[in-house]
Write a protein that holds these residues in place. Structure first.
Motif, PDB file in Angstrom:
ATOM      1  N   GLN A   1       0.822  -1.215   0.000  1.00  0.00           N
ATOM      2  CA  GLN A   1       0.000   0.000   0.000  1.00  0.00           C
ATOM      3  C   GLN A   1       0.853   1.262   0.000  1.00  0.00           C
ATOM      4  O   GLN A   1       0.327   2.373  -0.006  1.00  0.00           O
ATOM      5  N   GLY A   2       2.179   1.098   0.027  1.00  0.00           N
ATOM      6  CA  GLY A   2       3.068   2.256  -0.002  1.00  0.00           C
ATOM      7  C   GLY A   2       3.565   2.688   1.360  1.00  0.00           C
ATOM      8  O   GLY A   2       4.214   3.732   1.466  1.00  0.00           O
ATOM      9  N   ILE A   3       3.286   1.927   2.400  1.00  0.00           N
ATOM     10  CA  ILE A   3       3.776   2.250   3.741  1.00  0.00           C
ATOM     11  C   ILE A   3       5.161   1.629   3.883  1.00  0.00           C
ATOM     12  O   ILE A   3       5.313   0.412   3.952  1.00  0.00           O
ATOM     13  N   ASP A   4       6.183   2.481   3.899  1.00  0.00           N
ATOM     14  CA  ASP A   4       7.567   2.010   3.859  1.00  0.00           C
ATOM     15  C   ASP A   4       8.132   1.915   5.268  1.00  0.00           C
ATOM     16  O   ASP A   4       8.150   2.890   6.015  1.00  0.00           O
ATOM     17  N   PHE A   5       8.600   0.742   5.635  1.00  0.00           N
ATOM     18  CA  PHE A   5       9.206   0.508   6.945  1.00  0.00           C
ATOM     19  C   PHE A   5      10.447  -0.348   6.765  1.00  0.00           C
ATOM     20  O   PHE A   5      10.696  -0.887   5.678  1.00  0.00           O
ATOM     21  N   THR A   6      11.208  -0.492   7.821  1.00  0.00           N
ATOM     22  CA  THR A   6      12.420  -1.317   7.791  1.00  0.00           C
ATOM     23  C   THR A   6      12.174  -2.609   8.550  1.00  0.00           C
ATOM     24  O   THR A   6      11.646  -2.579   9.665  1.00  0.00           O
ATOM     25  N   VAL A   7      12.519  -3.738   7.941  1.00  0.00           N
ATOM     26  CA  VAL A   7      12.450  -5.016   8.651  1.00  0.00           C
ATOM     27  C   VAL A   7      13.730  -5.151   9.463  1.00  0.00           C
ATOM     28  O   VAL A   7      14.812  -5.371   8.920  1.00  0.00           O
ATOM     29  N   ALA A   8      13.605  -4.997  10.767  1.00  0.00           N
ATOM     30  CA  ALA A   8      14.770  -5.090  11.647  1.00  0.00           C
ATOM     31  C   ALA A   8      15.147  -6.539  11.910  1.00  0.00           C
ATOM     32  O   ALA A   8      16.328  -6.896  11.924  1.00  0.00           O
ATOM     33  N   VAL A   9      14.131  -7.387  12.125  1.00  0.00           N
ATOM     34  CA  VAL A   9      14.358  -8.805  12.412  1.00  0.00           C
ATOM     35  C   VAL A   9      13.238  -9.606  11.768  1.00  0.00           C
ATOM     36  O   VAL A   9      12.072  -9.213  11.825  1.00  0.00           O
ATOM     37  N   GLU A  10      13.600 -10.726  11.173  1.00  0.00           N
ATOM     38  CA  GLU A  10      12.622 -11.705  10.701  1.00  0.00           C
ATOM     39  C   GLU A  10      12.850 -12.974  11.514  1.00  0.00           C
ATOM     40  O   GLU A  10      13.947 -13.525  11.513  1.00  0.00           O
ATOM     41  N   THR A  11      11.822 -13.433  12.237  1.00  0.00           N
ATOM     42  CA  THR A  11      12.028 -14.550  13.154  1.00  0.00           C
ATOM     43  C   THR A  11      10.915 -15.582  13.066  1.00  0.00           C
ATOM     44  O   THR A  11       9.750 -15.233  12.899  1.00  0.00           O
ATOM     45  N   GLU A  12      11.306 -16.851  13.162  1.00  0.00           N
ATOM     46  CA  GLU A  12      10.340 -17.936  13.304  1.00  0.00           C
ATOM     47  C   GLU A  12       9.989 -18.163  14.773  1.00  0.00           C
ATOM     48  O   GLU A  12       9.005 -18.814  15.085  1.00  0.00           O
ATOM     49  N   HIS A  13      10.819 -17.648  15.662  1.00  0.00           N
ATOM     50  CA  HIS A  13      10.654 -17.905  17.086  1.00  0.00           C
ATOM     51  C   HIS A  13       9.853 -16.770  17.737  1.00  0.00           C
ATOM     52  O   HIS A  13      10.390 -15.705  18.035  1.00  0.00           O
TER      53      HIS A  13
END
Length: 293
Positions: free
Chosen positions: A213-225
């Motif tokens: 939708q155009g909302i720009d953010f930063t992925v700091a962490v991607e976690t399965e836990h």
């Protein structure tokens, strides 16, 4: 055909080899190998390719997995039915659950079930997506599954008991500029550092849709836990979009939780295979249905 041989076969599949299966079953490897050979003689075909100490499934072995699980599960259901005469004083119930729903409503459901049937062990299996939950229930790996999905569960593969909806909320550290507010607009997530789940999960699909939708953010962490979410938020790594099942435990930990507007929800459901289920599973479903009323 000896049902014990099927249980041994599935143990080898699930534990990844003869040695590990023998240890898990507390039997000697020669006894396990002998049981598998007896099963192969009954079926008239090899189930494993044996190369030195390694064993890999043949095509026949792969084809046997689902029918074997169904046969073992049927026997377990029969045994549980007999135990029902003793008012579920003992037994085991296997439940697959997605991480956020393991916080709630699973905790409430297991507490209510255990109060009524303290002798029944509830074994909770982890599944990260609704598809995984449905597949585990459909194949007989577990009897019940608790899942969240973007819409009602299809009745083509499993039967379901609807348990309501959970909305998405935002968890932020106590020193965040957003802390203290009751709600935040989804557009205000622009520029934020977010902690997200892996692809295929509801929380990841939600934040990916925001980016589209155009909302720009930063992925700091991607976690399965999911157990890492609260420590990471408290540590100031970023904010996390989760379902409201986390609200109470997050607040107790000192994390601020606010609603995200506009409201977006996931449907929560308890699913089981069609047909007869064990008395323990039937009792659990009844408790879930009453809890939702």
């Amino acid at each position: 055909m000896d049902i014990r041989h099927l249980e041994y076969f599935l143990a080898i599949v699930d534990h990844g080899g003869f040695n590990r299966a023998a240890s898990a079953l507390y039997v000697s490897q020669p006894s396990l190998s002998q049981a598998v050979r007896a099963l192969e003689r009954d079926l008239g075909t090899d189930l494993f390719h044996r190369i030195g100490r390694r064993a890999t499934l043949t095509e026949a072995g792969k084809a046997l997995i689902d029918p074997a699980r169904e046969a073992v599960r049927s026997l377990q259901t029969a045994r549980s039915s007999v135990e029902a005469v003793h008012e579920l004083r003992e037994g085991r119930l296997d439940v697959a659950c997605m991480p956020s729903q393991a916080v709630e409503p699973l905790t409430t459901l297991v507490c209510a079930f255990s109060r009524r049937h303290p002798g029944v062990t509830v074994a909770i299996r982890a599944a990260f997506t609704s598809r995984e939950v449905i597949d585990m229930v459909r194949t007989g790996a577990v009897e019940l599954g608790l899942l969240a999905s973007a819409g009602p569960v299809s009745d083509k593969e499993v039967a379901s008991c609807e348990l309501g909806r959970q909305r998405f909320v935002l968890m932020v550290p106590p020193d965040s500029p957003l802390a203290g507010r009751a709600a935040v607009g989804c557009e205000e997530l622009a520029g934020q550092r977010l902690i997200v789940g892996q692809r295929g999960t509801g929380m990841r699909a939600y934040v990916d849709a925001l980016r589209e939708q155009g909302i720009d953010f930063t992925v700091a962490v991607e976690t399965e836990h999911r157990v890492a979410l609260l420590p990471l938020v408290l540590g100031g790594v970023g904010a996390a979009v989760v379902t409201e099942s986390w609200r109470d435990i997050a607040r107790q930990a000192g994390v601020h939780v606010m609603d995200i507007e506009p409201e977006t929800t996931l449907d929560i459901a308890l699913v089981n295979r069609r047909g007869t289920v064990s008395p323990a599973a039937a009792a659990f479903v009844r408790i879930a249905a009453r809890t939702n009323t």
